[in-house]
Design an enzyme around this catalytic site. Structure first.
Site, PDB file in Angstrom:
ATOM      1  N   SER A   1     -12.992  18.033   0.792  1.00 58.34           N
ATOM      2  CA  SER A   1     -11.647  18.536   0.521  1.00 58.34           C
ATOM      3  C   SER A   1     -11.776  19.851  -0.242  1.00 58.34           C
ATOM      4  O   SER A   1     -12.888  20.293  -0.555  1.00 58.34           O
ATOM      5  CB  SER A   1     -10.870  17.526  -0.318  1.00 58.34           C
ATOM      6  OG  SER A   1     -11.352  17.567  -1.644  1.00 58.34           O
ATOM      7  N   LYS A   2     -10.627  20.429  -0.563  1.00 58.75           N
ATOM      8  CA  LYS A   2     -10.631  21.724  -1.244  1.00 58.75           C
ATOM      9  C   LYS A   2     -11.430  21.708  -2.543  1.00 58.75           C
ATOM     10  O   LYS A   2     -11.930  22.739  -2.968  1.00 58.75           O
ATOM     11  CB  LYS A   2      -9.184  22.140  -1.547  1.00 58.75           C
ATOM     12  CG  LYS A   2      -8.456  22.589  -0.316  1.00 58.75           C
ATOM     13  CD  LYS A   2      -7.354  23.591  -0.688  1.00 58.75           C
ATOM     14  CE  LYS A   2      -6.586  24.018   0.538  1.00 58.75           C
ATOM     15  NZ  LYS A   2      -5.288  23.365   0.652  1.00 58.75           N
TER      16      LYS A   2
END
Ligand code: GLU
Length: 490
Positions: free
Chosen positions: A243-244
């Site tokens: 994820s980010k």
């Protein structure tokens, strides 16, 4: 499971346009692309835009840009689900007529209170089937629910995970058409996969729980089932879903960070697939070797170091003329270009000389800048440490020796440096470092003779003389100029 070696394979990439093309989506697109090419089949691009609140034109554009940057072309589409709404309604009503779906007018409040009751009793919060046998007035607001067959074992052979089975008892009577006539995700996917004659559904394993919901709908519509393959997740280095938090996840962010699309494709293909212990693959090799038999079922871990390594490999092996346009994109506009920057051959030489020491195009641009722009910024640390008064004296001697050269060649430069080295009892490295800082502004660069050849006689001499002057400025001035000119850092 061997797939037919003919052109009957039809696969699809079906992104929801609610954001950019991320690495997981790009890998799904790539695997579908390679399978279609390998079996000379067809790749369909379908934009799943029925979530009107979250789907945007910008996301559609971003996804198409990402695919085109990675050079993942498709054969049919893009098809937009919002342009097929009549078709979903038609088939929804077809199921209604056959008694395989029913109208439901349960209110939100009722559904909510039933849900809470079920949760309190520790039961799964499923629809209780109140409207299954009721006849709901078609003119009143209602949804259409699929009549999920009871007591049905849903078994399918996932091409990656093997046989998976689910009990239909755990499935809800899911809504297929909402009150406003919009289809839900699971229904639109099945109608499209049927109409688009998809033979293999290859998608991320975040959809694995949707497959048992979709299979009974295929059956109710009397359509043949496609084969399914669910690709294992991509983890971040801490083994949680990528994820980010782990850094950039958007494909285009990698372009902006100076990655080559071939490197990213090569990286993505190895997230789950392998071919013996080969790491580097040309596009032709990928098309020829790719199959689902060598896609593993365990999650892969995203490794930024390996991606950088691959990128450095592709940079090093790309011809200079291919890198020049990419280099131009990464460079800030040149304020006063050097005279040689007018010559396309100079750009190619710069790219060829520097590509072997750059991991990204951003780095290549930083290395290249002093050989293209009239003025170069000197790294303040390098100025302080290397452009000392003592080294100023060395630079002066080098300047004198270089000025006396009748030719500016690798050999003549080497001779000049050895003469100065002998006279001053200094090694080549000791001479090279101040010259490097003088000419490039940096402490890291290619070999010193390449640097002088790339910069050319006039520019090299002017920069060395300027460095002689700077080296004689007292340190406090340097400190001041450091504090005052933050932009000296490049
Ligand atoms: N639209 C879904 C997504 O973007 C994919 C649906 C599918 O592949 O079946 O996650």
């Amino acid at each position: 499971m061997p797939l037919p070696k003919d052109s009957s394979i039809r696969v699809r990439f079906a992104p929801s346009p609610t954001g950019h093309l991320h690495l997981g989506g790009a890998r799904t697109a790539l695997f579908n692309f390679l399978l279609a090419r390998h079996y000379k089949g067809t790749l369909v691009l379908r934009i799943e835009d029925t979530d009107r609140e979250r789907s945007t034109q910008e996301s559609i554009a971003a996804i198409l840009d990402g695919l085109s940057w990675l050079d993942l072309g498709w054969d049919e589409g893009p098809f937009y689900q919002t342009k097929r709404l009549d078709r979903y309604r038609e088939l929804g009503h077809h199921l209604l007529e056959k008694g395989l779906a029913y109208r439901c007018d349960c209110t939100q409040e009722r559904l909510e209170s039933r849900r809470e009751e079920a949760l309190k009793k520790g039961l799964p919060p499923r629809y209780d089937g109140r409207c299954r046998e009721r006849s709901v007035d078609p003119s009143s607001p209602h949804v259409i629910r699929f009549r999920t067959p009871e007591n049905l074992a849903i078994v399918f052979d996932d091409l990656i995970r093997g046989t998976l089975s689910f009990d239909s008892g755990v499935l809800d009577d899911l809504i297929i058409l909402r009150t406003d006539g919009m289809p839900t995700y699971n229904f639109a996917v099945v109608v499209d996969d049927i109409d688009m004659k998809i033979t293999h559904v290859i998608r991320g394993d975040d959809h694995i729980n949707n497959t048992p919901r979709q299979i009974p709908i295929f059956q109710a519509l009397e359509a043949p089932l496609p084969d399914f393959a669910h690709l294992p997740m991509i983890y971040g280095p801490d083994r949680t879903r990528l994820s980010k938090r782990h850094g950039a996840t958007s494909v285009m962010a990698y372009r902006d960070m100076g990655f080559l699309p071939q490197a990213l494709v090569n990286y993505l293909v190895r997230l789950g697939w392998s071919h013996k212990d080969q790491e580097i693959f040309s596009r032709e090799e990928l098309v020829s070797y790719f199959d689902l038999d060598h896609v593993g079922s365990s999650p892969s871990v995203f490794n930024p170091e390996k991606l950088l390594w691959l990128n450095a490999h592709y940079l090093k092996n790309s011809p200079g003329e291919e890198l020049v346009p990419l280099l131009r994109e990464q460079l800030p506009p040149l304020t006063v270009p050097l005279p040689q920057s007018q010559d396309p051959a100079h750009w190619i030489r710069v790219a060829d000389e520097l590509k072997g020491r750059s991991k990204t195009l951003v780095e290549l641009a930083q290395f290249a800048h002093p050989f293209l722009e009239h003025s170069r910024t000197i790294d303040p640390e390098a100025r302080k440490k290397i452009l000392t008064p003592e080294n100023g004296g060395v630079l002066e001697q080098i300047s004198l020796a270089l000025r006396s050269l009748s030719q500016w060649t690798g050999e003549s430069l080497r001779n000049a440096f050895s003469q100065v080295g002998e006279a001053l009892h200094l090694k080549l490295g000791e001479l090279a470092q101040p010259v490097r800082v003088a000419v490039t502004g940096r402490t890291v660069s290619p070999g010193i003779f390449e640097v002088l050849l790339l910069a050319g006689r006039e520019v090299s001499l002017a920069r060395i003389d300027e460095a002689v002057r700077l080296s004689q400025e007292p340190v406090s001035d340097i400190q001041e100029s450091r504090n005052g000119k933050e932009d000296l850092h490049d």
